[in-house]
Design an enzyme around this catalytic site. Sequence first.
Site, PDB file in Angstrom:
ATOM      1  N   ASP A   1      38.932  36.724  17.658  1.00 51.75           N
ATOM      2  CA  ASP A   1      37.988  36.196  18.739  1.00 51.75           C
ATOM      3  C   ASP A   1      38.987  35.999  19.883  1.00 51.75           C
ATOM      4  O   ASP A   1      40.037  35.581  19.582  1.00 51.75           O
ATOM      5  CB  ASP A   1      37.019  35.494  18.180  1.00 51.75           C
TER       6      ASP A   1
ATOM      7  N   ASP B   1      37.944  33.630  22.979  1.00 47.84           N
ATOM      8  CA  ASP B   1      37.498  32.287  23.525  1.00 47.84           C
ATOM      9  C   ASP B   1      37.013  31.512  22.403  1.00 47.84           C
ATOM     10  O   ASP B   1      36.185  31.655  21.579  1.00 47.84           O
ATOM     11  CB  ASP B   1      36.152  32.291  24.429  1.00 47.84           C
TER      12      ASP B   1
HETATM   13 MG   LIG Z   1      34.744  32.593  20.529  1.00 47.58          MG
END
Ligand SMILES: [Mg+2]
Length: 440
Positions: free
Chosen positions: A274, A276
């Site tokens: 992932d 952020d």
């Molecule tokens: Mg995230």
Amino acid sequence: MLRGWQIGRIDGARPMDGGWEEAVTDSGVHQAGLRQCAILAGGLGSRLGALAAAAPKPILPIGDRPFLAWLMREWQRFGVEEFVLLAGHLAETLRAALPEIEARLPKPARIVVSEEPERAGTAGALFHARHLLDERFLLCNGDSLLDTNLSALLGAADPPGTLGRMVLRRLAATGRYGVVTLEGEAVRAFRERPERDGPGLINAGIYRFERALLDRLAPRGSLERDVLPLLAERGELRATVGEGYFRDIGIPDDLAKAVAEIPRQLRRPALFLDRDGVINVDHGYVGSRDRFEWMPGALAAIRAATEAGWHVFVVTNQSGVARGFYDEAAVAALHGWMSATVRAAGGTIDDIRYCPFHPEAKLDAYRRDSDWRKPEPGMLLDLIRAWELEPARCLLVGDQESDLAAAARAGVAGHRFRGGDLADFIKPLLAARGRPMDGN
Ligand SMILES: [Mg+2]
């Protein structure tokens, strides 16, 4: 319709803001964004006899596809978007194989064929392609493959006046090969087969060149015999030592080994990250470099995965596009810079998928449900298809429940990252799912 993004040329990279865990220089990021690779594909293949009578070596079948498709796929992992095939012998047969090769590539690529007007040699082939080549470009042999972390070549810094950098392989017994003498990173000399069969460094057939090299080339000549020794003599050639699996398909025995080994060797496990909250600190809708802060250990974590032979993919919801905070061009620019920075730091992001949609978007064009938006698994499934991954050999690291849900739906083991040093978190996961690195 959504193919994620393609890496652009990294022009005019600015000095980095605070929060960097490693000293990655501006010029290092700039040069790690190489987009073009020329491939020597015009050899006669005489050592293969009948095997290469009807087709140039680089398109001989290795498993279910031409050798070139494997080779180009590796370069795509490191950001190459354009290939210049230096053709000669049986050039028409090579051209005819291009659709099959393109169909096998995990990312779109531009493929250009440069055909030498006569037998020109390896340096001559480059001379005849000079109008097609970038300011800085990569070059490799089309009949051998080294499974190594190519970021070591892409990100290496050269002193002024350097015209090229080559990859060398360390061998325990160099008997069959000429050896290279190094002083630090400077290539000092090329020697013919040594009298004694001992350890040494040999040419892996992978190079990074400056365009200025082309001014030194003649319409006919050999890179190995004429050009490289001269560059070494003048102190214009550097080297990077690359470890890893190597196979040359130039003789029948080794071609047979390549058929048995390469498909297994290059079908890698994959680490999905992932973005952020994992790669960068989640400041909320990060759409530009000034708001992008690397997570501690992020660059080291990605480098460790690349070094261990894993694919690294980024899968990220970017509803900031749907909400009108930034557009897809900004996402592409940020991801291009992010990838070049990772390469300058010695790792690579093989590919990225992002989802710009949201069911409550402000912008009509992006207001919809999407099976790419996590917790839906669409981004992972698309990468699994494009890169021919086995989900059971993949891992995902995310900071939200929706990341883990997407992983589970794709058949991938998910791990929740709750902050701290990303390398400390990821290295034990990679080690526990260790990938045997074949050497030879
Ligand atoms: Mg995230």
